[in-house]
Scaffold this motif. Structure first.
Motif, PDB file in Angstrom:
ATOM      1  N   ASP A 626      11.523  44.738   0.272  1.00  0.00           N
ATOM      2  CA  ASP A 626      11.326  44.206  -1.079  1.00  0.00           C
ATOM      3  C   ASP A 626      12.184  44.929  -2.111  1.00  0.00           C
ATOM      4  OD1 ASP A 626       9.494  42.431  -0.070  1.00  0.00           O
ATOM      5  OD2 ASP A 626       7.758  43.709  -0.490  1.00  0.00           O
ATOM      6  N   ARG A 627      12.391  46.208  -1.912  1.00  0.00           N
ATOM      7  CA  ARG A 627      13.159  46.969  -2.897  1.00  0.00           C
ATOM      8  C   ARG A 627      14.592  46.447  -2.970  1.00  0.00           C
ATOM      9  NH1 ARG A 627      16.430  51.490  -3.242  1.00  0.00           N
ATOM     10  NH2 ARG A 627      16.111  52.731  -5.131  1.00  0.00           N
ATOM     11  N   LEU A 628      15.255  46.312  -1.810  1.00  0.00           N
ATOM     12  CA  LEU A 628      16.638  45.849  -1.816  1.00  0.00           C
ATOM     13  C   LEU A 628      16.741  44.388  -2.256  1.00  0.00           C
ATOM     14  CD1 LEU A 628      18.043  47.552   1.413  1.00  0.00           C
ATOM     15  CD2 LEU A 628      18.576  48.105  -0.959  1.00  0.00           C
ATOM     16  N   ARG A 629      15.730  43.600  -1.926  1.00  0.00           N
ATOM     17  CA  ARG A 629      15.730  42.200  -2.368  1.00  0.00           C
ATOM     18  C   ARG A 629      15.643  42.125  -3.891  1.00  0.00           C
ATOM     19  NH1 ARG A 629      11.834  38.039  -2.957  1.00  0.00           N
ATOM     20  NH2 ARG A 629      10.179  39.487  -2.424  1.00  0.00           N
ATOM     21  N   ALA A 630      14.797  42.962  -4.473  1.00  0.00           N
ATOM     22  CA  ALA A 630      14.667  42.976  -5.931  1.00  0.00           C
ATOM     23  C   ALA A 630      15.964  43.452  -6.601  1.00  0.00           C
ATOM     24  CB  ALA A 630      13.514  43.883  -6.340  1.00  0.00           C
ATOM     25  N   LEU A 631      16.590  44.492  -6.031  1.00  0.00           N
ATOM     26  CA  LEU A 631      17.831  45.001  -6.606  1.00  0.00           C
ATOM     27  C   LEU A 631      18.963  43.983  -6.468  1.00  0.00           C
ATOM     28  CD1 LEU A 631      17.746  48.746  -5.464  1.00  0.00           C
ATOM     29  CD2 LEU A 631      17.116  47.768  -7.679  1.00  0.00           C
ATOM     30  N   ALA A 632      18.997  43.270  -5.345  1.00  0.00           N
ATOM     31  CA  ALA A 632      20.022  42.233  -5.163  1.00  0.00           C
ATOM     32  C   ALA A 632      19.848  41.135  -6.203  1.00  0.00           C
ATOM     33  CB  ALA A 632      19.940  41.658  -3.753  1.00  0.00           C
ATOM     34  N   HIS A 633      18.610  40.754  -6.460  1.00  0.00           N
ATOM     35  CA  HIS A 633      18.334  39.731  -7.470  1.00  0.00           C
ATOM     36  C   HIS A 633      18.828  40.197  -8.841  1.00  0.00           C
ATOM     37  CE1 HIS A 633      16.245  35.907  -8.004  1.00  0.00           C
ATOM     38  NE2 HIS A 633      15.865  36.330  -9.198  1.00  0.00           N
ATOM     39  N   ALA A 634      18.546  41.466  -9.161  1.00  0.00           N
ATOM     40  CA  ALA A 634      18.997  42.009 -10.448  1.00  0.00           C
ATOM     41  C   ALA A 634      20.519  42.071 -10.520  1.00  0.00           C
ATOM     42  CB  ALA A 634      18.402  43.403 -10.647  1.00  0.00           C
ATOM     43  N   ASN A 635      21.165  42.441  -9.406  1.00  0.00           N
ATOM     44  CA  ASN A 635      22.628  42.519  -9.383  1.00  0.00           C
ATOM     45  C   ASN A 635      23.277  41.141  -9.527  1.00  0.00           C
ATOM     46  OD1 ASN A 635      22.642  45.285  -9.134  1.00  0.00           O
ATOM     47  ND2 ASN A 635      22.706  45.253  -6.897  1.00  0.00           N
TER      48      ASN A 635
END
Length: 784
Positions: A626-635
């Motif tokens: 979930d952490r990397l998915r959230a950061l990818a969305h923000a990026n």
């Protein structure tokens, strides 16, 4: 006569006489005769005295059919009262167990009064003494129910429900149990509440461990809030009772700390509060906080009872192997689980490394660990709190007592060695789960044992540095999550430099070196540990440790990127992608793709960056990251903004905010809010941008937003100045693209040809040094 003189003249014990005077027991018939003789009573006076005892006069009966002292006012026991009231509807025998001073008798009295209406046959109580026999106990029970002999009791009750309280059964266990068995057979309508240090073992018994009162956590320091916890409430009430009611708001922290040291044990709280006649709260804490076992209660007969003696009474009920188990478990500083208890009690030889196996499953003389814990809980020496795995805990004073016993047995150092190994293994099992969907749970599990991990590290550092290094090498990610990067780095540096760890397992040293670099990078000093990081990669490669290679290369990618060696960063990122793909390590593929996104942006390939981020989102969802998915969305929002698609950037950024917020990382959240505010400003949505930028915590980003707002409002001079301030503030940070953006802003906003040439020269130099390519939108701005 004094109590001693009266007891000697009557031929009874001083303790028996004291219990009678306090209303805690009723005398047996033989005792009454002895007391009457000692008092010199004859004729009518003697008859009146004997009749008064039988009728339960002198204020002992406060309601019809209840032959007990008045119900005490309890604090913090409402839930237990309700549960015990319910238990008495179904169980014929309810036993309250716990260490001395935990409040068993008061709780039993209160329950008996509470359920009195359900027992028309009467409610009464007896206290067991050291000299009680089965016949004495039955005769006393008959007396309190106003019959001459125990054999008359069935007819007296006539099948009506009645309730008997039997207090302090541990004083004469076997005779009392025999009497209870007789009552169970011959008076089946009689329900019984028993108080003692251990269960009776009678068939059908319902056992209720009485635990100490709840104490305020260390985070609660305001007196008004501290006083809402039962342990503090009782302590403050007892302070007022001894004439010290002037507790100031500033004493909140001291009150909380003191009641925690006293463990919430009512007896300890009362003994501590008794010192309030002379001392202020802070002075009580200073004087007795580290030696609560020495708190004592002086009786009128001159006898003294310390908390140490109270706990020793329960300790003596244990078998030798159970005592050894308690002493081992006392090494835990906070809560523990069945699994941890099993490891602490398992066979183990000093000198075994944390990575070696040893026996589990049996403990304390070959008994199952569950049976051992059940025994300790049953005696009130161990408590159960909560429903999670780490739900067992030991009262501080019980722990201190057990540690004292370990010192006397000469085994304390060995047990602490064992505790350090157990904690190192726990960290080794838990730390790998500090990723993906398991991150939060694993971090909380380590948090639960924070004090134990620290204690083990400190002890092993001085006693067994290799175990300390093994433990420390498992904790860097947890230290990073909790903001303890400097502390963790200091530990790893000290242990790696210790000559006694020079010959430790090379892979353990490699993980420690990797952790050293990771922690140093958290506070901007990663370059100082570059040599350690490269050495770790060499070791992992030599030993074929794929996980270590991936972690080391990922960190090298981040480190080189942060310090401007962008091609080296890209090479390590691509190496991670190849290695992770070859070994089917999906999460590491996600990490590599996410890291390489920055390099796509650096060279101006926004379409490539977008494709990578979509891939990251998909794969991260597959592995629950979930952490990397959230950061990818923000990026993705940032990529859309850099590409000039401002409405899309705002929409994506706002959708990603709840996801990023769940990460609990304020830095990432501020970055997303800044992206949204920048996109709004660039789109000319001035009012929305101003309301959004309020939550941007980075002053440099605020300056960049203000620059775009000035442009939107037509003030090019102010915009150029704001862009220049932002460029200076952003210089030297992780993302050089931000500096490029600010310099492009200065050059495209200024109307001063000299300033423009100077800024363009600076921009060209920066782009060459960092291999950053200008975006199409930026080139268009500069060509105007």
């Amino acid at each position: 006569m004094t109590q001693e003189e009266f007891a000697a003249k009557a031929g009874v014990g001083v303790r028996t006489l004291r219990d009678l005077e306090r209303g805690r027991s009723r005398p047996q018939r033989a005792t009454v005769e002895l007391l009457a003789a000692a008092l010199g009573l004859r004729g009518a006076a003697r008859d009146e005295f004997l009749a008064a005892v039988r009728r339960g006069e002198a204020g002992e009966s406060t309601e019809s059919g209840v032959n007990l002292p008045p119900a005490p006012v309890l604090i913090g026991r409402e839930s237990e009262l309700s549960n015990l009231e319910a238990a008495l509807r179904h169980a014929a025998l309810v036993t309250l167990v716990g260490v001395s001073g935990v409040g068993k008798t008061s709780l039993a009295w209160a329950v008996a009064h509470r359920v009195a209406a359900r027992h028309p046959g009467g409610v009464a109580g007896v206290v067991i003494t050291e000299v009680s026999t089965e016949a004495d106990t039955l005769a006393t029970v008959a007396s309190v129910f106003d019959v001459g002999r125990a054999s008359d009791l069935p007819a007296r009750l006539a099948g009506r429900p009645a309730l008997l309280l039997v207090d302090a059964i541990e004083r004469a266990v076997e005779p009392a149990i025999a009497a209870l068995n007789w009552l169970q057979r011959n008076a089946p309508s009689l329900r019984v509440i028993v108080t003692g240090r251990r269960p009776t073992g009678i068939a059908g018994e319902y056992t209720w461990p009485v635990t100490p009162l709840e104490c305020p956590p260390p985070s609660v320091v305001e007196l008004e809030q501290v006083a809402q916890y039962p342990a503090a409430e009782l302590f403050l009430e007892r302070l007022r009772a001894v004439g010290n009611g002037d507790v100031q708001p500033a004493d909140g922290r001291a009150v909380g700390e003191l009641v925690r040291r006293l463990g919430g044990l009512p007896l300890a709280l009362e003994l501590g509060a008794a010192r309030g006649r002379i001392l202020e709260v802070g002075e009580i804490l200073d004087r007795y906080g580290d030696r609560v076992l020495d708190l004592r209660r002086e009786a009128r007969d001159g006898a003294a009872t310390t908390l140490r003696e109270a706990i020793a009474g329960s300790y003596r009920l244990l078998e030798p192997a159970e005592r050894a188990a308690l002493r081992r478990l006392a090494q835990f500083h906070h809560r523990w689980s069945v699994e941890l208890a099993e490891q602490m009690l398992a066979d183990w030889k000093p000198g075994q490394s944390p990575g070696s196996a040893d026996g589990t499953g049996a403990s304390a003389g070959g008994r199952d660990v569950v049976a051992v814990l059940d025994r300790l809980v049953g005696l009130g020496l161990v408590s159960v709190r909560g429903t999670g795995a780490t739900r067992f805990w030991m009262l501080d004073m019980v722990r201190e007592f057990a540690v004292e016993q370990s010192e006397l047995e000469g085994e304390l150092a060995t047990f602490r060695d064992r505790h350090a190994v157990v904690m190192a293994r726990y960290a080794a099992r838990t730390a790998p789960r500090l990723v993906g969907s398991q991150l939060r749970e694993a971090a909380l599990q380590l948090d639960d044992l924070n004090s134990d991990l620290r204690s083990a590290l400190v002890w092993a550092n001085g006693r067994d540095p290799e175990t300390a290094l093994y433990l420390a090498s498992k904790l860097p990610r947890w230290w990073r999550l909790r903001g303890n990067d400097r502390e963790g780095r200091n530990w790893l540096r000290r242990l790696l430099d210790d000559p006694e760890t020079a010959h430790a397992d090379p892979t353990v040293r490699a993980w420690a070196r990797l952790g050293l670099a990771q922690l140093a990078a958290e506070h901007g000093d990663g370059l100082a540990e570059l040599g350690e990081l490269e050495a770790a990669l060499v070791t992992f490669t030599e030993h074929g440790r794929v996980t270590g290679q991936l972690a080391a290369r990922n960190q090298l990618c981040i480190l080189h990127q942060a310090y401007g060696n962008y091609e080296a960063a890209r090479e390590h990122g691509e190496a991670v992608l190849r290695l992770a793909t070859r070994h089917g390590r999906t999460r590491d593929v996600v990490v590599a793709q996410n890291n390489l996104t920055w390099h796509d942006i650096r060279v101006g390939d926004l379409a490539g960056a977008r494709r990578r981020l979509v891939t990251v989102q998909r794969l991260a969802a597959e592995v629950g990251e979930d952490r990397l998915r959230a950061l990818a969305h923000a990026n993705l929002a940032e990529v859309a903004r850099l590409d000039g698609r401002y409405p899309e950037a705002v929409a994506i950024g706002r959708r990603s905010l709840p996801l990023v917020d769940q990460l609990g990382d304020p830095r990432h959240k501020s970055r997303v809010i800044g992206c949204v505010a920048l996109a709004l400003a660039q789109a000319g949505r001035v009012a929305e941008a101003r309301s959004t930028m309020v939550d941007v915590g980075d002053p440099a980003v605020v300056e960049l937003i203000e620059a775009y707002l000035a442009l939107a409002e037509g003030d090019r001079t102010a915009a150029a100045d704001r862009f220049a301030v932002a460029a200076d503030a952003l210089a030297g940070r992780h993302d050089v693209r931000d500096v490029v953006e600010a310099l492009v802003g200065v050059a495209s906003s200024t109307d001063d040809p000299k300033r423009r040439r100077q800024v363009l020269s600076e921009l060209d130099d920066l782009c060459q040094r960092s291999a950053v390519s200008l975006l199409a939108r930026e080139k268009a701005l500069l060509d105007r």
